[in-house]
Design an enzyme around this catalytic site. Structure first.
Site, PDB file in Angstrom:
ATOM      1  N   LYS A 127       0.893  -1.208   0.077  1.00 26.57           N
ATOM      2  CA  LYS A 127      -0.021   0.059  -0.029  1.00 26.57           C
ATOM      3  C   LYS A 127       0.872   1.267   0.024  1.00 26.57           C
ATOM      4  O   LYS A 127       1.947   1.265   0.325  1.00 26.57           O
ATOM      5  CB  LYS A 127      -0.982  -0.051   1.187  1.00 26.57           C
ATOM      6  CG  LYS A 127      -0.170  -0.130   2.604  1.00 26.57           C
ATOM      7  CD  LYS A 127      -0.999  -0.132   3.588  1.00 26.57           C
ATOM      8  CE  LYS A 127      -0.326  -0.157   5.022  1.00 26.57           C
ATOM      9  NZ  LYS A 127      -1.157  -0.092   6.299  1.00 26.57           N
ATOM     10  N   ARG A 163      -9.615   0.828  14.994  1.00 24.64           N
ATOM     11  CA  ARG A 163      -9.508   1.694  13.593  1.00 24.64           C
ATOM     12  C   ARG A 163     -10.539   1.040  12.975  1.00 24.64           C
ATOM     13  O   ARG A 163     -11.780   1.173  13.068  1.00 24.64           O
ATOM     14  CB  ARG A 163      -8.223   1.477  12.972  1.00 24.64           C
ATOM     15  CG  ARG A 163      -7.090   2.134  13.896  1.00 24.64           C
ATOM     16  CD  ARG A 163      -5.899   2.216  13.114  1.00 24.64           C
ATOM     17  NE  ARG A 163      -5.619   1.084  12.270  1.00 24.64           N
ATOM     18  CZ  ARG A 163      -4.487   1.003  11.479  1.00 24.64           C
ATOM     19  NH1 ARG A 163      -3.840   1.847  11.145  1.00 24.64           N
ATOM     20  NH2 ARG A 163      -4.263  -0.335  11.061  1.00 24.64           N
ATOM     21  N   MET A 203      11.698  24.950   0.236  1.00 24.93           N
ATOM     22  CA  MET A 203      10.487  24.260  -0.568  1.00 24.93           C
ATOM     23  C   MET A 203      11.532  23.265  -1.390  1.00 24.93           C
ATOM     24  O   MET A 203      11.183  22.351  -1.730  1.00 24.93           O
ATOM     25  CB  MET A 203       9.650  25.087  -1.639  1.00 24.93           C
ATOM     26  CG  MET A 203       8.855  24.409  -2.255  1.00 24.93           C
ATOM     27  SD  MET A 203       7.651  25.252  -3.397  1.00 24.93           S
ATOM     28  CE  MET A 203       6.686  25.966  -2.150  1.00 24.93           C
ATOM     29  N   TYR A 238      15.253  31.382   5.371  1.00 25.23           N
ATOM     30  CA  TYR A 238      14.097  32.058   5.499  1.00 25.23           C
ATOM     31  C   TYR A 238      14.118  32.663   7.124  1.00 25.23           C
ATOM     32  O   TYR A 238      14.547  31.535   7.965  1.00 25.23           O
ATOM     33  CB  TYR A 238      13.030  31.378   5.408  1.00 25.23           C
ATOM     34  CG  TYR A 238      12.565  31.266   3.929  1.00 25.23           C
ATOM     35  CD1 TYR A 238      12.248  32.557   3.483  1.00 25.23           C
ATOM     36  CD2 TYR A 238      12.463  30.424   3.126  1.00 25.23           C
ATOM     37  CE1 TYR A 238      11.792  32.627   1.812  1.00 25.23           C
ATOM     38  CE2 TYR A 238      12.251  30.387   1.649  1.00 25.23           C
ATOM     39  CZ  TYR A 238      11.757  31.437   1.127  1.00 25.23           C
ATOM     40  OH  TYR A 238      11.615  31.606  -0.208  1.00 25.23           O
TER      41      TYR A 238
END
Length: 410
Positions: free
Chosen positions: A83, A182, A353, A305
């Site tokens: 998966k 779950r 990014m 940044y």
């Protein structure tokens, strides 16, 4: 084309599959063996406690018990959880590789994952849909011969509806919730199935499965609690085969193996024994990025940044061409590490990014040049190790690997 390369060693994945298969087929008590080695000495205790019947209420007592089926140790199968694109590494390529090892059971989360896999690897394998069946995709499951894991009575009704519509017996797995809370049929729903077998009319229940909550922690008593509850339920379904163990469950011992085990994380090199024990698996993943920019900065220069890093000396700073857009968490800002020629190099400043800065001041000049490869993930910094830095798990590191990396299968 991406400058960063993500290398996936398929031979290592094969080796991991073979190790897991060997443990299961030969009933290897891995935890016991590890605990008796001096270098791994500790308080490891394999789960070999006797099976004790557990009931949640007395109402099941009114239903006649049926004997358990044939010995689970016989004909035990090793499947694979592929998966989430095989945890970010490539479900199609890895499934084809595991086919060479005679793996025939592949577990995915959704119907779209199952359809893609079926188209790629053909009809000779069983593809299981862990999230089950829904009205909108039931016909596709039938068309592509995908087997749903039914998680509640509503999904059973949907699958039964399409069995009637197609006038055919439809295969399925039943998922019993034994404590992870779950997905999975709850106790009341299981009780209804026990007392009214017509609820399963038209369905061929091939397996009954459950899922362990803390299998990587061999000392956690919840493992045994779930095992006992699972066995108690199985008494009422003697014709169905059973599956409980994920990667960690395989190492808990043969009591947890039943007919089919479903490793995922261990195939991809993640530690099935938890972070406090040595990892028996091979790491198949290497992520590398080249240095694309070098600059000498003076004492007191601010980097990135919001200027979260200030140089405390004259420094040589290298820039790498990847960032949080590629799944490299911003949480690594000012605390992550990478490696150049097996030497530890700190990440400095904010993860951007598309860019990451590292401080290469302390490295030999011969190691620092444009194009020099930097190891982001590898044997020096496995997914589990770098996950520990930011308080997450190796699963998240792998499944976050972005699509911009050039994937190379070796």
């Amino acid at each position: 084309m991406s400058l960063c390369t993500l290398e996936i060693n398929l031979s290592a994945i094969k080796a991991n599959y073979r190790l897991l298969k060997n443990i299961c087929e030969n009933s290897v008590d891995f935890l016991h063996n590890v605990a008796n080695k001096e270098e791994f000495a500790g308080n490891t205790s394999p789960r070999t406690a006797a099976y004790t019947l557990v009931r949640e209420d007395a109402s099941l007592g009114s239903t006649p018990k049926l004997p358990l089926g044939a010995s689970y140790a016989k004909n035990l199968l090793v499947g694979a959880a592929v998966k989430a694109n095989s945890y970010g590494l490539g479900a199609i390529e890895i499934s084809k590789t595991l086919l060479e090892e005679n793996c025939r059971y592949f577990f995915v989360a959704s119907s779209n994952e199952g359809i893609s896999l079926r188209k790629a690897i053909g009809d000779e394998v069983n593809i299981l849909i862990l999230n089950g069946v829904f009205e909108h995709d039931a016909l596709e499951l039938i068309e592509y011969n995908l087997i749903p894991v039914l998680n509640n009575l509503n999904q059973i009704k949907i699958w039964q509806k399409f069995s009637n519509l197609k006038n055919q017996l439809l295969p399925c797995y039943l998922h019993f919730n034994t404590g992870i809370n779950r997905l999975g049929l709850n106790h009341n729903e299981i009780e209804q199935l026990i007392n009214n077998r017509d609820l399963l009319k038209g369905l061929n229940v091939e397996y009954i499965i459950s899922h362990l909550s803390a299998s990587e922690d061999s000392d956690n008593p919840y493992n045994l609690e779930q095992l006992n509850k699972f066995k108690a339920y199985l008494e009422y379904f003697p014709n169905a085969k059973a599956s409980l163990a994920n990667s960690g469950g395989i190492f808990l011992g043969k009591d947890y193996h039943f007919n089919l085990v479903r490793p995922g994380a261990a195939l991809y090199g993640l530690n099935p024994l938890g972070s406090n024990k040595p990892n028996p698996m091979q790491n198949p993943v290497t992520l590398k990025a080249p240095i694309i920019h070098l600059q000498n900065l003076t004492y007191g220069s601010r980097i990135g940044y919001n200027m979260t890093f200030t140089t405390k000396r004259d420094s040589l700073i290298a820039t790498l061409p990847f960032g949080y857009a590629d799944g490299f968490s911003r949480n690594f800002s000012n605390q992550g590490t990478v490696f150049i020629n097996s030497r530890n190099v700190p990440i400095i400043g904010r993860i951007s990014m598309d860019l990451v800065n590292i401080d290469v001041t302390d490295l030999p000049p011969s190691d620092i040049f444009l194009g020099q490869e930097v190891e982001i993930i590898g044997n020096n910094c496995t997914p589990d190790k770098i996950a520990d830095i930011i308080g997450t798990i190796g699963y998240e590191i792998l499944t976050s690997l972005g699509n911009r990396y050039k994937r190379i299968y070796t």
